[in-house]
Design a protein around this motif. Sequence first.
Motif, PDB file in Angstrom:
ATOM      1  N   UNK A  96       8.928  16.450  16.987  1.00 11.75           N
ATOM      2  CA  UNK A  96       9.025  17.600  17.547  1.00 11.75           C
ATOM      3  C   UNK A  96       9.095  18.569  16.462  1.00 11.75           C
ATOM      4  N   UNK A  97      10.098  18.543  15.616  1.00 16.96           N
ATOM      5  CA  UNK A  97      10.455  19.270  14.538  1.00 16.96           C
ATOM      6  C   UNK A  97       9.277  19.487  13.451  1.00 16.96           C
ATOM      7  N   UNK A  98       8.507  18.385  13.293  1.00 15.26           N
ATOM      8  CA  UNK A  98       7.520  18.506  12.380  1.00 15.26           C
ATOM      9  C   UNK A  98       6.173  18.776  12.909  1.00 15.26           C
ATOM     10  N   UNK A  99       6.093  19.078  14.192  1.00 15.96           N
ATOM     11  CA  UNK A  99       5.002  19.583  14.981  1.00 15.96           C
ATOM     12  C   UNK A  99       3.874  18.330  14.994  1.00 15.96           C
ATOM     13  N   UNK A 100       4.139  17.041  15.052  1.00 14.99           N
ATOM     14  CA  UNK A 100       3.131  16.141  14.920  1.00 14.99           C
ATOM     15  C   UNK A 100       3.413  15.358  16.369  1.00 14.99           C
ATOM     16  N   UNK A 101       2.600  14.446  16.823  1.00 17.47           N
ATOM     17  CA  UNK A 101       2.610  13.659  17.665  1.00 17.47           C
ATOM     18  C   UNK A 101       3.560  12.409  17.741  1.00 17.47           C
ATOM     19  N   UNK A 102       4.398  12.257  18.537  1.00 21.10           N
ATOM     20  CA  UNK A 102       5.218  11.074  18.476  1.00 21.10           C
ATOM     21  C   UNK A 102       4.338   9.845  18.039  1.00 21.10           C
ATOM     22  N   UNK A 103       3.496   9.442  18.701  1.00 23.41           N
ATOM     23  CA  UNK A 103       2.649   8.274  18.192  1.00 23.41           C
ATOM     24  C   UNK A 103       1.941   8.347  16.865  1.00 23.41           C
ATOM     25  N   UNK A 104       1.621   9.643  16.437  1.00 24.25           N
ATOM     26  CA  UNK A 104       1.172   9.656  14.913  1.00 24.25           C
ATOM     27  C   UNK A 104       2.138   9.394  14.084  1.00 24.25           C
ATOM     28  N   UNK A 105       3.214   9.828  14.254  1.00 22.95           N
ATOM     29  CA  UNK A 105       4.438   9.804  13.331  1.00 22.95           C
ATOM     30  C   UNK A 105       4.859   8.294  13.229  1.00 22.95           C
ATOM     31  N   UNK A 106       4.932   7.617  14.599  1.00 24.81           N
ATOM     32  CA  UNK A 106       5.136   6.158  14.462  1.00 24.81           C
ATOM     33  C   UNK A 106       4.070   5.620  13.812  1.00 24.81           C
ATOM     34  N   UNK A 107       2.840   6.014  13.850  1.00 24.36           N
ATOM     35  CA  UNK A 107       1.827   5.097  12.979  1.00 24.36           C
ATOM     36  C   UNK A 107       1.927   5.399  11.680  1.00 24.36           C
ATOM     37  N   UNK A 161       4.876   5.942  10.063  1.00 26.08           N
ATOM     38  CA  UNK A 161       6.043   5.206   9.799  1.00 26.08           C
ATOM     39  C   UNK A 161       5.672   3.565   9.541  1.00 26.08           C
ATOM     40  N   UNK A 162       4.769   3.369  10.406  1.00 27.74           N
ATOM     41  CA  UNK A 162       4.517   1.824  10.379  1.00 27.74           C
ATOM     42  C   UNK A 162       3.541   1.505   9.527  1.00 27.74           C
ATOM     43  N   UNK A 163       3.032   2.552   8.613  1.00 27.69           N
ATOM     44  CA  UNK A 163       2.138   2.560   7.593  1.00 27.69           C
ATOM     45  C   UNK A 163       0.758   2.177   7.940  1.00 27.69           C
ATOM     46  N   UNK A 197       0.745  -1.133   0.010  1.00 24.28           N
ATOM     47  CA  UNK A 197       0.019  -0.046   0.070  1.00 24.28           C
ATOM     48  C   UNK A 197       0.771   1.262  -0.113  1.00 24.28           C
ATOM     49  N   UNK A 198       0.527   2.345  -0.508  1.00 27.68           N
ATOM     50  CA  UNK A 198       0.957   3.479  -0.537  1.00 27.68           C
ATOM     51  C   UNK A 198       1.405   3.882   0.997  1.00 27.68           C
ATOM     52  N   UNK A 199       0.567   3.882   1.903  1.00 23.09           N
ATOM     53  CA  UNK A 199       0.788   4.350   3.003  1.00 23.09           C
ATOM     54  C   UNK A 199       2.018   3.418   3.797  1.00 23.09           C
ATOM     55  N   UNK A 200       2.170   2.206   3.438  1.00 26.91           N
ATOM     56  CA  UNK A 200       3.300   1.555   3.674  1.00 26.91           C
ATOM     57  C   UNK A 200       4.548   1.754   3.251  1.00 26.91           C
ATOM     58  N   UNK A 201       4.412   2.042   1.964  1.00 26.37           N
ATOM     59  CA  UNK A 201       5.732   2.421   1.257  1.00 26.37           C
ATOM     60  C   UNK A 201       6.246   3.862   1.748  1.00 26.37           C
ATOM     61  N   UNK A 202       5.347   4.761   1.991  1.00 28.10           N
ATOM     62  CA  UNK A 202       5.657   5.917   2.519  1.00 28.10           C
ATOM     63  C   UNK A 202       6.313   6.169   3.857  1.00 28.10           C
ATOM     64  N   UNK A 203       5.830   5.197   4.840  1.00 26.39           N
ATOM     65  CA  UNK A 203       6.127   4.889   6.090  1.00 26.39           C
ATOM     66  C   UNK A 203       7.640   4.187   5.915  1.00 26.39           C
ATOM     67  N   UNK A 204       7.773   3.287   5.155  1.00 27.55           N
ATOM     68  CA  UNK A 204       9.042   2.563   5.089  1.00 27.55           C
ATOM     69  C   UNK A 204      10.102   3.672   4.646  1.00 27.55           C
ATOM     70  N   UNK A 205       9.910   4.471   3.657  1.00 26.36           N
ATOM     71  CA  UNK A 205      10.799   5.495   3.078  1.00 26.36           C
ATOM     72  C   UNK A 205      11.076   6.279   4.509  1.00 26.36           C
ATOM     73  N   UNK A 206      10.210   7.074   4.801  1.00 26.23           N
ATOM     74  CA  UNK A 206      10.237   8.099   5.997  1.00 26.23           C
ATOM     75  C   UNK A 206      11.082   7.502   7.192  1.00 26.23           C
ATOM     76  N   UNK A 207      10.665   6.339   7.407  1.00 24.11           N
ATOM     77  CA  UNK A 207      11.703   5.950   8.657  1.00 24.11           C
ATOM     78  C   UNK A 207      13.041   5.298   8.035  1.00 24.11           C
ATOM     79  N   UNK A 208      13.229   4.876   6.942  1.00 17.60           N
ATOM     80  CA  UNK A 208      14.646   4.870   6.345  1.00 17.60           C
ATOM     81  C   UNK A 208      15.326   5.882   6.376  1.00 17.60           C
ATOM     82  N   UNK A 209      14.902   7.010   5.920  1.00 16.41           N
ATOM     83  CA  UNK A 209      15.427   8.516   5.933  1.00 16.41           C
ATOM     84  C   UNK A 209      15.775   8.695   7.519  1.00 16.41           C
TER      85      UNK A 209
END
Length: 114
Positions: free
Chosen positions: A29-40, A42-44, A4-16
């Motif tokens: 913090x720098x992106x102004x998004x909650x840690x939990x949401x960013x984690x989700x 990245x996990x797609x 899925x697109x969201x999985x590929x985006x998450x994989x790429x973001x995590x890799x970077x």
Amino acid sequence: MAMLLREALGDSLRRVRTQQGRTLREVSTNARVSLGYLSEVERGQKEASSELLASICDALDVEIADLLLDVGTAMRPEAADADGMALAGESGLGSPKVVIPSPDAHRTTALAAA
């Protein structure tokens, strides 16, 4: 099942992020998004909006276009490049890995072409 697109985006973001040696907390913090949401993301598990992707890319100092190119390659690992060589991921050695160039690489290439 296809990736899925969201999985590929998450994989790429995590890799970077991990290639930069940065933590989820720092990027969130720098992106102004909650840690939990960013984690989700990245996990797609969550579909990120274009605004959120732009904010995360800014926090990672990566062009969104480069992220999307990486995602496109990851979603089509069987494709070959212009020289006929297999792209990363073709070997079956795990997830596809495409190095996302720094923003300065685009400027240097553009200047050299001028």
